[in-house]
Design an enzyme around this catalytic site. Structure first.
Site, mmCIF file in Angstrom:
data_model
loop_
_atom_site.group_PDB
_atom_site.id
_atom_site.type_symbol
_atom_site.label_atom_id
_atom_site.label_comp_id
_atom_site.label_asym_id
_atom_site.label_seq_id
_atom_site.Cartn_x
_atom_site.Cartn_y
_atom_site.Cartn_z
ATOM 1 N N ILE A 141 -8.291 23.156 -40.350
ATOM 2 C CA ILE A 141 -9.163 23.454 -39.311
ATOM 3 C C ILE A 141 -10.055 24.413 -40.629
ATOM 4 C CG2 ILE A 141 -7.992 23.583 -37.316
ATOM 5 C CD1 ILE A 141 -7.632 26.695 -37.363
ATOM 6 N N ASP A 142 -11.280 24.666 -40.015
ATOM 7 C CA ASP A 142 -12.228 25.082 -40.994
ATOM 8 C C ASP A 142 -11.693 26.550 -41.341
ATOM 9 O OD1 ASP A 142 -13.910 23.011 -40.853
ATOM 10 O OD2 ASP A 142 -15.340 23.856 -39.405
ATOM 11 N N ARG A 143 -12.136 27.199 -42.476
ATOM 12 C CA ARG A 143 -11.802 28.429 -42.874
ATOM 13 C C ARG A 143 -12.022 29.551 -42.061
ATOM 14 N NH1 ARG A 143 -14.664 32.141 -45.707
ATOM 15 N NH2 ARG A 143 -16.423 30.569 -46.495
#
Length: 318
Positions: A141-143
């Protein structure tokens, strides 16, 4: 340093030889690692192999002495997780058994190191649990996104999770706070996405057939003053999928500094929103190998709950 012989176990069965060596020879630079593969110094069952060679249970890997290679190309000291980060990760474990670990990833922490970040969730977690023989990310998942991340404790579990993700057998849902009032009800959205030319970090909607198909089912959870809390059930796992689709629908995610409305972001910053309001809220699936069903939820972080409260207070004061 002597030649090492390693017998492939169930944890490495099906893994690429280069990925095995990256994990096994942590102090060796990748350039040196691929050089010893190219020169045939690494052998599997006495045969030269290419980096993409997939290992099989019981095969014997010959690993050459690497002291000289490491001295010629001294690697940077591995990044160490701070005590506070390790403490946060320990508290973030939502559920764990002999196969899987579910972690409630905090916003701002990438899932793995790279692109300017020496340390990610997986590297820090390995330091937290140094005695685990195997632990790998099952997905990303995105940072800046918080919430559920699944880690696999065996190669077999990892392979099955990849299959479940590919076949759409994992019900994965997010919560997002978006600009404006959501009037679409339950909406099944399909768009083709492609990376913008000249960048690897931004995605755009393109004509049908010119990109990768992305599918999401959006539904309203709550309408607020000037914003809506929505649920996103992803049916595909494309880069920045939810963020780009919502932007294209005219409801950018608040706090999104890449695809969002910058004026609105400033307005909601005054209400305490200092990050992307996107949270991986839950997963629901069954592992075929064990028949066990996993239903795991990650509560909305306190800083996002506070934003919702502030929006309500602001609406009352008006």
């Amino acid at each position: 340093m002597a030649v090492e012989y390693y017998t492939v176990t169930e944890n490495e069965d099906g893994q690429r030889i280069d990925n095995f060596l990256i994990r096994h020879l942590k102090q060796l630079p990748k350039s040196a690692l691929y050089r010893i593969l190219r020169k045939g110094e690494v052998r599997v069952d006495k045969k030269r192999v290419k980096p993409e060679k997939k290992l099989a249970l019981g095969e014997i890997i010959r690993i050459p002495p690497i002291k000289m290679e490491a001295e010629v190309n001294p690697p940077d000291k591995p990044a160490l997780a701070s005590a506070s980060l390790l403490s946060v990760l320990e508290a973030a474990v939502l559920q764990e058994d002999e196969q899987l670990i579910f972690v409630n990833k905090p916003s701002g922490l990438p899932v793995h190191g790279g692109s300017g970040y020496k340390l990610g969730l997986i590297e820090a977690f390995r330091q937290l649990r140094p005695n685990l023989p195997y632990v790998e990310l099952a997905h990303r998942i995105d940072r800046d996104t918080s919430g559920v991340v699944i880690l696999a404790k065996s190669r077999q579990a990892l392979t099955e999770l990849h299959t479940l993700f590919r076949d759409g057998k994992i019900d994965k849902r997010y919560k997002a706070l978006v600009a404006g009032r959501w009037k679409h009800g339950r909406q099944h959205v399909t768009m083709d996405l492609s990376k913008e030319e000249g960048t690897r970090q931004k995605v755009q909607v393109v004509e049908e057939g010119e990109g990768k198909v992305s599918e999401t089912i959006f539904s309203s959870l709550k309408n607020l003053h000037g914003a809506s809390l929505v649920e996103a059930q992803i049916l595909t796992g494309r880069m920045h999928q939810i963020r780009v689709q919502l932007q294209n629908l005219g409801h950018p995610i608040l706090g999104d500094d890449r695809y969002g409305d910058f004026a609105l972001n400033r307005k909601f910053r005054d209400m305490g929103l200092k990050r992307l309001f996107l949270h991986s809220a839950s997963v629901d699936f069954t592992l075929r190998a064990t028949g066990r069903r996993y239903v795991v939820e990650a509560p909305l972080p306190d800083e996002l709950k506070e934003v919702l409260i502030n929006i309500k207070i602001n609406a009352v004061e008006r």
